[in-house]
Design a protein around this motif. Structure first.
Motif, PDB file in Angstrom:
ATOM      1  N   LEU A 284      -7.133  15.035   2.368  1.00 16.79           N
ATOM      2  CA  LEU A 284      -7.401  13.639   2.684  1.00 16.79           C
ATOM      3  C   LEU A 284      -8.387  13.040   1.682  1.00 16.79           C
ATOM      4  CD1 LEU A 284      -7.090  11.143   4.372  1.00 16.79           C
ATOM      5  CD2 LEU A 284      -8.719  12.096   6.041  1.00 16.79           C
ATOM      6  N   ASP A 285      -9.398  13.798   1.320  1.00 13.38           N
ATOM      7  CA  ASP A 285     -10.343  13.324   0.297  1.00 13.38           C
ATOM      8  C   ASP A 285      -9.621  13.052  -1.017  1.00 13.38           C
ATOM      9  OD1 ASP A 285     -12.594  13.458   1.945  1.00 13.38           O
ATOM     10  OD2 ASP A 285     -13.003  15.547   1.416  1.00 13.38           O
ATOM     11  N   ILE A 286      -8.685  13.922  -1.376  1.00 14.41           N
ATOM     12  CA  ILE A 286      -7.938  13.734  -2.623  1.00 14.41           C
ATOM     13  C   ILE A 286      -7.130  12.440  -2.560  1.00 14.41           C
ATOM     14  CG2 ILE A 286      -6.204  14.720  -4.159  1.00 14.41           C
ATOM     15  CD1 ILE A 286      -8.819  16.279  -4.075  1.00 14.41           C
ATOM     16  N   PHE A 287      -6.473  12.208  -1.425  1.00 17.50           N
ATOM     17  CA  PHE A 287      -5.695  10.979  -1.256  1.00 17.50           C
ATOM     18  C   PHE A 287      -6.573   9.747  -1.453  1.00 17.50           C
ATOM     19  CE2 PHE A 287      -1.939  12.861   0.953  1.00 17.50           C
ATOM     20  CZ  PHE A 287      -0.977  12.109   0.312  1.00 17.50           C
ATOM     21  N   ILE A 288      -7.698   9.742  -0.800  1.00 13.95           N
ATOM     22  CA  ILE A 288      -8.572   8.568  -0.816  1.00 13.95           C
ATOM     23  C   ILE A 288      -9.086   8.280  -2.223  1.00 13.95           C
ATOM     24  CG2 ILE A 288     -10.772   7.653   0.030  1.00 13.95           C
ATOM     25  CD1 ILE A 288     -10.232   9.199   2.647  1.00 13.95           C
ATOM     26  N   ASN A 289      -9.316   9.328  -3.013  1.00 14.66           N
ATOM     27  CA  ASN A 289      -9.946   9.164  -4.317  1.00 14.66           C
ATOM     28  C   ASN A 289      -8.981   9.258  -5.492  1.00 14.66           C
ATOM     29  OD1 ASN A 289     -12.884   8.948  -3.644  1.00 14.66           O
ATOM     30  ND2 ASN A 289     -12.426  10.869  -2.612  1.00 14.66           N
ATOM     31  N   LEU A 290      -7.682   9.161  -5.223  1.00 18.25           N
ATOM     32  CA  LEU A 290      -6.712   9.205  -6.321  1.00 18.25           C
ATOM     33  C   LEU A 290      -6.984   8.095  -7.334  1.00 18.25           C
ATOM     34  CD1 LEU A 290      -3.224   9.956  -4.739  1.00 18.25           C
ATOM     35  CD2 LEU A 290      -4.442  11.320  -6.411  1.00 18.25           C
ATOM     36  N   LYS A 291      -7.058   8.453  -8.586  1.00 17.77           N
ATOM     37  CA  LYS A 291      -7.291   7.485  -9.645  1.00 17.77           C
ATOM     38  C   LYS A 291      -5.969   6.779 -10.012  1.00 17.77           C
ATOM     39  CE  LYS A 291     -11.480   9.097  -9.898  1.00 17.77           C
ATOM     40  NZ  LYS A 291     -12.562   8.430  -9.166  1.00 17.77           N
ATOM     41  N   ASN A 292      -6.045   5.495 -10.185  1.00 17.51           N
ATOM     42  CA  ASN A 292      -4.928   4.674 -10.666  1.00 17.51           C
ATOM     43  C   ASN A 292      -3.691   4.751  -9.772  1.00 17.51           C
ATOM     44  OD1 ASN A 292      -6.462   4.047 -13.015  1.00 17.51           O
ATOM     45  ND2 ASN A 292      -5.810   5.992 -13.944  1.00 17.51           N
ATOM     46  N   SER A 293      -3.871   5.065  -8.481  1.00 17.80           N
ATOM     47  CA  SER A 293      -2.723   5.143  -7.588  1.00 17.80           C
ATOM     48  C   SER A 293      -2.498   3.845  -6.822  1.00 17.80           C
ATOM     49  CB  SER A 293      -2.913   6.282  -6.590  1.00 17.80           C
ATOM     50  OG  SER A 293      -3.994   5.987  -5.717  1.00 17.80           O
ATOM     51  N   ASN A 294      -3.589   3.120  -6.574  1.00 10.41           N
ATOM     52  CA  ASN A 294      -3.511   1.873  -5.812  1.00 10.41           C
ATOM     53  C   ASN A 294      -2.880   2.069  -4.444  1.00 10.41           C
ATOM     54  OD1 ASN A 294      -4.594   0.294  -7.972  1.00 10.41           O
ATOM     55  ND2 ASN A 294      -2.584   0.334  -8.969  1.00 10.41           N
ATOM     56  N   LEU A 295      -3.106   3.220  -3.840  1.00  9.83           N
ATOM     57  CA  LEU A 295      -2.575   3.472  -2.506  1.00  9.83           C
ATOM     58  C   LEU A 295      -3.347   2.664  -1.471  1.00  9.83           C
ATOM     59  CD1 LEU A 295      -1.945   7.334  -2.381  1.00  9.83           C
ATOM     60  CD2 LEU A 295      -0.255   5.513  -2.528  1.00  9.83           C
ATOM     61  N   THR A 296      -2.623   2.015  -0.589  1.00 12.39           N
ATOM     62  CA  THR A 296      -3.261   1.289   0.506  1.00 12.39           C
ATOM     63  C   THR A 296      -3.547   2.254   1.650  1.00 12.39           C
ATOM     64  OG1 THR A 296      -1.188   0.741   1.625  1.00 12.39           O
ATOM     65  CG2 THR A 296      -1.941  -0.756  -0.131  1.00 12.39           C
ATOM     66  N   THR A 297      -4.372   1.804   2.582  1.00  9.96           N
ATOM     67  CA  THR A 297      -4.656   2.619   3.763  1.00  9.96           C
ATOM     68  C   THR A 297      -3.379   2.920   4.541  1.00  9.96           C
ATOM     69  OG1 THR A 297      -6.874   1.686   3.944  1.00  9.96           O
ATOM     70  CG2 THR A 297      -5.970   2.714   5.913  1.00  9.96           C
ATOM     71  N   HIS A 298      -2.474   1.944   4.630  1.00  7.57           N
ATOM     72  CA  HIS A 298      -1.207   2.151   5.343  1.00  7.57           C
ATOM     73  C   HIS A 298      -0.362   3.227   4.660  1.00  7.57           C
ATOM     74  CE1 HIS A 298      -1.893  -1.119   8.092  1.00  7.57           C
ATOM     75  NE2 HIS A 298      -2.021  -1.999   7.113  1.00  7.57           N
ATOM     76  N   GLN A 299      -0.361   3.230   3.340  1.00  5.13           N
ATOM     77  CA  GLN A 299       0.407   4.239   2.612  1.00  5.13           C
ATOM     78  C   GLN A 299      -0.189   5.632   2.804  1.00  5.13           C
ATOM     79  OE1 GLN A 299       0.212   2.401  -1.265  1.00  5.13           O
ATOM     80  NE2 GLN A 299       2.321   1.657  -1.147  1.00  5.13           N
ATOM     81  N   ILE A 300      -1.504   5.722   2.793  1.00  6.18           N
ATOM     82  CA  ILE A 300      -2.156   7.016   3.012  1.00  6.18           C
ATOM     83  C   ILE A 300      -1.820   7.547   4.397  1.00  6.18           C
ATOM     84  CG2 ILE A 300      -4.385   8.164   3.299  1.00  6.18           C
ATOM     85  CD1 ILE A 300      -5.494   6.297   1.145  1.00  6.18           C
ATOM     86  N   LYS A 301      -1.905   6.686   5.401  1.00  6.61           N
ATOM     87  CA  LYS A 301      -1.626   7.113   6.773  1.00  6.61           C
ATOM     88  C   LYS A 301      -0.182   7.562   6.930  1.00  6.61           C
ATOM     89  CE  LYS A 301      -5.163   4.244   9.023  1.00  6.61           C
ATOM     90  NZ  LYS A 301      -5.412   3.072   9.893  1.00  6.61           N
ATOM     91  N   ALA A 302       0.740   6.816   6.342  1.00  7.23           N
ATOM     92  CA  ALA A 302       2.155   7.179   6.448  1.00  7.23           C
ATOM     93  C   ALA A 302       2.436   8.494   5.742  1.00  7.23           C
ATOM     94  CB  ALA A 302       3.024   6.064   5.867  1.00  7.23           C
TER      95      ALA A 302
END
Length: 514
Positions: A284-302
């Motif tokens: 989860l930490d890796i997801f949150i701190n991905l560089k240049n991914s522009n992942l939204t919170t909704h995308q992380i949760k899904a």
């Protein structure tokens, strides 16, 4: 009048062209004769569960490829490895998409994930690359080893405590399904969230009410994912009614699972924003701190929800079946124990580093995957163009299903296919691999849509069986002549959970103690 004449000419041209093309193209694969407009949907509804109806038709028609039209969608089922390879290897690019359907849409949070997203979506390509390089790579696998080790130790701790509660001499009768599901779900929660529990867990070290609710909801979600829902073939019905109740069940299951997951994700994101958390410790930490991914919170949760679904059911189902089959064939148990005692000994616990030398243990796992797959079909592949496979016409938009049952139990490929026999996978001098790229069985899919988590899934499954066999004896409960190996009618799980008499077989000091 001119408009009418032009319309008639256009219609005539369209029908003539379509007729001409149909005369020159190869035939569709064999299958039941469809009704106009609706196809075989009525027959499907009269013959639940659908996967057993499909396999019954393949047997009755003596065909290894079957075509069923449901509405305007052609569903192609395949049980021959040669034909399967043509779909997923020779013409993989043409079949790398997924269906646009209710269950996939709800599960993926509106196609915000990787596995369930149609291939035309650029998000799929970005997330597939991200998962392969940032989450499921060999480097990340090594980084997470301590967490997997912790759950392997917790597995022994829990079983040993249950033996102690009952009787260390006579052992205790335990529900094997509960044990294997707990290990699998605990492990993926540990890797993702850094904790095996959502709440406090159970006083005996088992799952608490939150974990039980979470696993139950994931199982329901998986059961209804691509489950031949009527509105997937007649989308306009979704605006009128939830025809067979699938949508309500799916929404409730996804909501229940994400209720537990999303809370932790929101808390973690806030911790990083507030500077409370500064070190990456889990996925989860890796997801949150991905560089240049522009992942939204909704995308992380899904995406987290999809990972949870993908990781826990295959190991738990496979090992429950493996233990059941091995109890009925004590010689297999004896050979597995001999290998563990020879490679590892009785003075230490089996570790992941031992896996390359545990060929027979891996053969037992592979045989369980072959004979008792976790699902009747792989996830569907969608044809992106009209094409020809095995001499048959496959229309654009067809849903291609490889039969895990048909491939793994194919009598043309496997001798005595309904018998659990790990020896069939033992080859002189070669390490046993749980994958089969020749598609003579389907443990992990291959091609562009192949499973990215083969290393993690294989490691979890082999360690689960190795620790259980090394640490304890597993025998029939009193007054039971043998294990009942009947399948559930609605799926491929064992019809009744496996109960076994369990006793420790190693020195007391080797077991992790609370």
């Amino acid at each position: 009048m001119i408009i009418f004449v032009l319309f008639v000419i256009s219609l005539f041209t369209f029908l003539f062209t379509r007729c001409a093309r149909s005369q020159h193209r190869p035939p569709l694969p064999p299958g039941p004769k469809p009704l106009p407009l609706i196809g075989s949907i009525i027959t499907m509804l009269q013959n639940k569960p659908t996967f057993r109806w499909i396999h019954k038709m393949m047997d009755e028609m003596s065909t290894k490829i079957l075509c069923i039209r449901l509405g305007n969608t052609h569903v192609i089922a395949v049980s021959d490895p040669k034909i399967a390879r043509e779909f997923l290897k020779e013409k993989d690019e043409l079949f790398s998409s997924r269906p646009n359907c209710m269950s996939g849409y709800l599960t993926s949070g509106g196609y915000l994930t990787t596995v369930l997203v149609p291939a035309s979506d650029q998000h799929w390509k970005k997330m597939k690359k991200t998962l392969a390089t940032e989450f499921l790579s060999l480097t990340r696998h090594k980084w997470l080893k301590s967490k997997r080790d912790e759950e392997a130790d917790n597995l022994l701790r829990y079983i040993y405590n249950q033996c102690e509660i009952n009787s260390m001499v006579t052992g205790g009768v335990m529900n094997v399904r509960t044990i294997v599901q707990q290990y699998s779900s605990n492990t993926i929660r540990k890797l993702v969230f850094g904790s095996r529990y959502f709440g406090k867990g159970s006083p005996d070290g088992g799952p608490g009410k939150e974990e039980i609710e979470h696993v139950d909801s994931l199982m329901i979600n998986l059961s209804y994912l691509y489950a031949f829902c009527v509105t997937d073939y007649f989308p306009f019905l979704r605006w009128i009614t939830d025809f067979d109740g699938h949508e309500r069940i799916m929404r409730n299951a996804v909501c229940t699972a994400r209720k537990h997951q999303d809370r932790l994700i929101d808390e973690r994101i806030q911790q990083w924003k507030d500077g409370i958390r500064t070190k990456e410790e889990d996925l989860l930490d890796i997801f949150i701190n991905l560089k240049n991914s522009n992942l939204t919170t909704h995308q992380i949760k899904a995406q987290i929800h999809e990972i949870m679904l993908a990781a826990f059911d295959n190991p738990s189902n496979g090992i429950e079946w493996a233990i059941a089959e091995m109890i009925n064939q004590p010689r297999i148990f004896d050979r597995a124990l001999f290998e563990l005692d020879s490679v590892v000994g009785k003075d230490r616990l089996v570790q992941e580093s031992d896996i390359p030398n545990l060929n027979y243990i891996k053969a037992c796992v592979k045989e369980a995957f072959r004979l008792h797959p976790v699902a009747p079909f792989n996830l569907p592949h969608v044809a992106t163009v009209d094409t020809t496979v095995a001499g048959y016409f496959i229309p654009k938009g067809s849903h291609v299903l490889l039969s895990r049952i048909g491939l793994g139990r194919n009598p043309d490929v496997w001798d005595d296919p309904l018998t659990f026999n790990p020896d069939r996978h033992m080859t002189d001098g070669n390490e046993v691999a749980l994958t089969d790229h020749n598609l003579q069985m389907l443990s992990f899919s291959t091609g562009r849509r192949g499973c990215s988590g083969v290393l993690l899934g294989s490691t979890m499954t082999v360690m689960l069986l190795a620790r259980m066999v090394q640490g304890f004896t597993w025998e029939l409960p009193p007054n039971e002549p043998q294990v009942d190996l009947k399948e559930n009618l609605q799926d491929l799980m064992k019809a009744k959970p496996l109960f076994a008499l369990v006793k420790p077989r190693l020195s007391h000091h080797l077991y992790p103690i609370c």
